[in-house]
Design an enzyme around this catalytic site. Structure first.
Site, PDB file in Angstrom:
ATOM      1  N   LYS A 170       0.975  -1.155   0.009  1.00  0.00           N
ATOM      2  CA  LYS A 170      -0.143   0.032   0.117  1.00  0.00           C
ATOM      3  C   LYS A 170       0.724   1.196   0.071  1.00  0.00           C
ATOM      4  CE  LYS A 170      -3.673   1.768   2.789  1.00  0.00           C
ATOM      5  NZ  LYS A 170      -4.516   1.494   4.075  1.00  0.00           N
ATOM      6  N   SER A 213      -9.309   1.070   3.227  1.00  0.00           N
ATOM      7  CA  SER A 213      -8.446   2.125   2.160  1.00  0.00           C
ATOM      8  C   SER A 213      -7.383   1.251   1.465  1.00  0.00           C
ATOM      9  CB  SER A 213      -7.942   3.173   3.168  1.00  0.00           C
ATOM     10  OG  SER A 213      -7.064   2.717   4.206  1.00  0.00           O
ATOM     11  N   GLY A 255      -6.969   0.275  10.041  1.00  0.00           N
ATOM     12  CA  GLY A 255      -7.352   1.170  11.183  1.00  0.00           C
ATOM     13  C   GLY A 255      -8.775   1.153  11.482  1.00  0.00           C
ATOM     14  N   GLY A 256      -9.806   0.752  10.646  1.00  0.00           N
ATOM     15  CA  GLY A 256     -11.050   0.557  10.783  1.00  0.00           C
ATOM     16  C   GLY A 256     -11.904  -0.477   9.517  1.00  0.00           C
ATOM     17  N   GLY A 257     -10.646  -1.458   9.362  1.00  0.00           N
ATOM     18  CA  GLY A 257     -11.184  -2.509   8.375  1.00  0.00           C
ATOM     19  C   GLY A 257     -10.436  -2.211   7.044  1.00  0.00           C
ATOM     20  N   SER A 258      -9.307  -1.636   7.113  1.00  0.00           N
ATOM     21  CA  SER A 258      -8.971  -1.293   5.853  1.00  0.00           C
ATOM     22  C   SER A 258      -8.265  -2.220   4.861  1.00  0.00           C
ATOM     23  CB  SER A 258      -7.931   0.167   5.946  1.00  0.00           C
ATOM     24  OG  SER A 258      -8.777   1.306   6.184  1.00  0.00           O
TER      25      SER A 258
END
Length: 581
Positions: free
Chosen positions: A187, A264, A285-288
């Site tokens: 990434k 993301s 960080g929130g499902g990325s």
């Protein structure tokens, strides 16, 4: 009754989505006009209060939480009175590679690590020949209509240098690891020499990087071929992968190019699902990691907080982000995990972690394991997702596991508290960018960071008090069960609209649905694994999620290895490149 409630919620959500999109679109138009102050005033007076109410971000203000705050979800390793030494990891990996089928005689299968190793060891292909195939595909995939946009920076010379070095090692039988010659991408949030560290923006990464992030360095040391850096949602602020800026554009879901990849770590999942590489590395960080892996029908692993080093990754949120691989199979995720998971002196988190093992991963069944399910929470998803995921749970039961009903308390408080923590930390880190590069940011990023400005220090402290409570609840739950099962996402990949290509896309209600089952893991630091279990009527992938206690990735992988056998047929993505053909 529950389905009726979900239908009412769905209609309400659609109405709120239309209102939200109208307001944000109007806000965007205001900002584009000459009188920018009008647009900003509109945002402050109308848009931001509306979004705060819509997302119930004031929920915690009415609560009296007495627990001390936990600002970093680091958990000490359990002291166990070991009866016997853990299985040797290399022996487990050998079993995994021996067990996987070599052929796709029963239909399509993704090309994984074993397929590449077989080609190299048999002499059918060399890493150099594979690299040439990849370069040809990279040139082709962004000329297609629409362009895939999975890999946003790559360098022919760099790819060939790594491939030729790997070819020489295979020739002399001096390979470095099971990842020697395996194509991988990272990434764009990671520093990777010699690419620009843009993190999905137009303004970062003015100069090529001269130093690798720890995970990039470890992959090089393992002999992997880094084929480039992958697309991402700008600054990791969303869950769709929508990034219309000039350097990135919107990556396409290989199963349905008219739909989003999820974010993301959008390009990472697209690259794996499209066959560009069997391994990609993302941040979560929130499902990325887990959301794009689920939307694209591949495997995604979020390690325990601190398990895999985040050094060299832009520190957007220091208390919620974990690093993990996106792969074609659970076995491949285990191999990559075994290479990357260890303490890093350059990373302050995870320094006292227990040794990463793959103990019992190849056990013949799941006898004796207790699978925790909060059925009320589990059922808060689209009906076709629920139907497939329930059958997947039944399949795990058929392998000897027992299902234990558990209660996950205060999940709405977890949703709000996680949102406050991650947005506040991102806003803090990106304060100079928000002021200096406001006009260069996508509209969605501006809105997210502007919402974060509305949180107070008291909100942030209260959110971290909630973290203490939630971690305590999980300790109790994991004293009675070995894992927690949920659907991966509440809905399948959303459609890309033509307007998104230019103006971007912001839909908080869709974000909530994508993140519903993800936030508990990020907020408390527990590991999570998403595994493909089926497809919707429209042909979009559906995944199930497994979560375990801190540092117990071996249990995740053991259950995941059995779970992926539930899906009898793997559908071929409509965009797929067979690099080994």
């Amino acid at each position: 009754m529950l389905f009726a409630q979900l239908q009412i919620q769905s209609r309400t959500t659609k109405l709120l989505r239309k209102i939200s999109l109208k307001i944000t679109d109007f806000y965007n138009q205001k900002l584009e006009r000459d009188n920018e102050n009008i647009g900003k005033a509109f945002g402050q007076i109308i848009l931001l209060p509306f979004l705060l109410r819509l997302n119930k971000f004031s929920l915690l203000r009415s609560l009296d939480i007495r627990e001390d705050p936990t600002f970093i979800p680091e958990v000490a390793a359990e002291l166990t009175e070991d009866k016997c030494e853990a299985e040797n990891t290399s022996d487990v990996i050998k079993q995994l590679l021996d067990a996987r089928s070599d052929s796709a005689s029963d239909g399509f299968s993704f090309k994984g690590i074993k397929d590449y190793l077989n080609c190299y060891r048999s002499g059918k292909l060399t890493p150099s020949e594979v690299a040439k195939n990849i370069i040809a595909v990279l040139e082709d995939c962004d000329k297609s209509t629409p362009p895939l946009r999975a890999i946003v920076q790559w360098d022919r010379e760099q790819i060939m240098l790594m491939a030729e070095a790997s070819t020489a090692r295979y020739k002399t039988k001096c390979t470095l690891s099971h990842l020697d010659g395996i194509p991988v991408c990272l990434k764009e949030e990671f520093k990777v020499v010699p690419y620009r560290h843009r993190v999905g923006t137009e303004y970062l990464g003015a100069e090529p990087e001269t130093e690798d992030a720890t995970v990039a360095k470890k992959l090089r040391e393992a002999g992997a071929i880094i084929i480039g850096v992958s697309n991402m949602h700008e600054l990791g602020t969303g869950t769709t992968g929508c990034n219309p800026n000039g350097y990135h554009k919107i990556p396409r879901n290989p199963y349905k190019p008219s739909h989003y990849t999820g974010g993301s770590s959008s390009g990472s999942a697209a690259a794996v699902a499209a066959g560009l590489c069997p391994v990609a590395i993302g941040t979560d960080g929130g499902g990325s990691v887990r959301i794009p892996a689920s939307f694209c029908g591949v495997v995604g692993l979020k390690g325990t907080f601190g398990r895999i080093s985040s050094h060299g990754c832009l520190p957007l949120s220091y208390s919620t982000v974990s690093v993990g691989p996106i792969c074609t199979s659970v076995a491949d995720a285990a191999i990559v995990y075994s290479v990357l998971a260890e303490p890093d002196p350059l990373c302050p988190y995870g320094l006292k972690q227990p040794k990463a093992t793959l103990t019992n991963m190849c056990a013949p069944d799941l006898k004796g394991l207790k699978l925790g399910v909060d059925w009320t929470f589990f059922k808060a998803c689209d009906p076709e997702i629920l139907s497939i995921c329930e059958k997947a749970v039944e399949y795990l039961q058929s392998l000897g596991a027992s299902v234990v009903e558990v209660f996950l308390p205060e999940m709405e408080e977890v949703r709000v508290a996680h949102g406050i923590c991650i947005l506040s930390e991102m806003r803090d880190f990106l304060q100079p960018d928000f002021n200096k590069h406001f006009q260069q940011l996508n509209l969605e990023t501006r809105i997210s960071l502007a919402v974060a400005c509305q949180f107070t220090a008291l909100d942030y402290i209260t959110a971290n008090r909630q973290r203490t409570r939630s971690m305590g609840f999980l300790r109790e739950i994991f004293s009675t069960v070995d894992c927690i099962l949920t659907p991966a996402t509440a809905s399948t990949a959303p459609r890309i609209h033509n307007s998104d290509l230019v103006a971007g896309f912001s839909d908080f209600s869709l974000t909530v649905r994508a993140m519903r089952f993800m936030q508990l893991g990020n907020f408390t630091g527990i590991p999570g694994l998403v595994v493909p279990v089926g497809y919707s009527a429209a042909g979009l992938p559906i995944n199930l999620q497994i979560m375990t206690k801190w540092w117990d990735e071996a249990m995740l992988l053991r259950i995941g290895l059995k779970l992926e056998q539930f899906r009898h047929q793997t559908k071929k993505p409509s965009v797929y490149y067979d690099i080994l053909a």
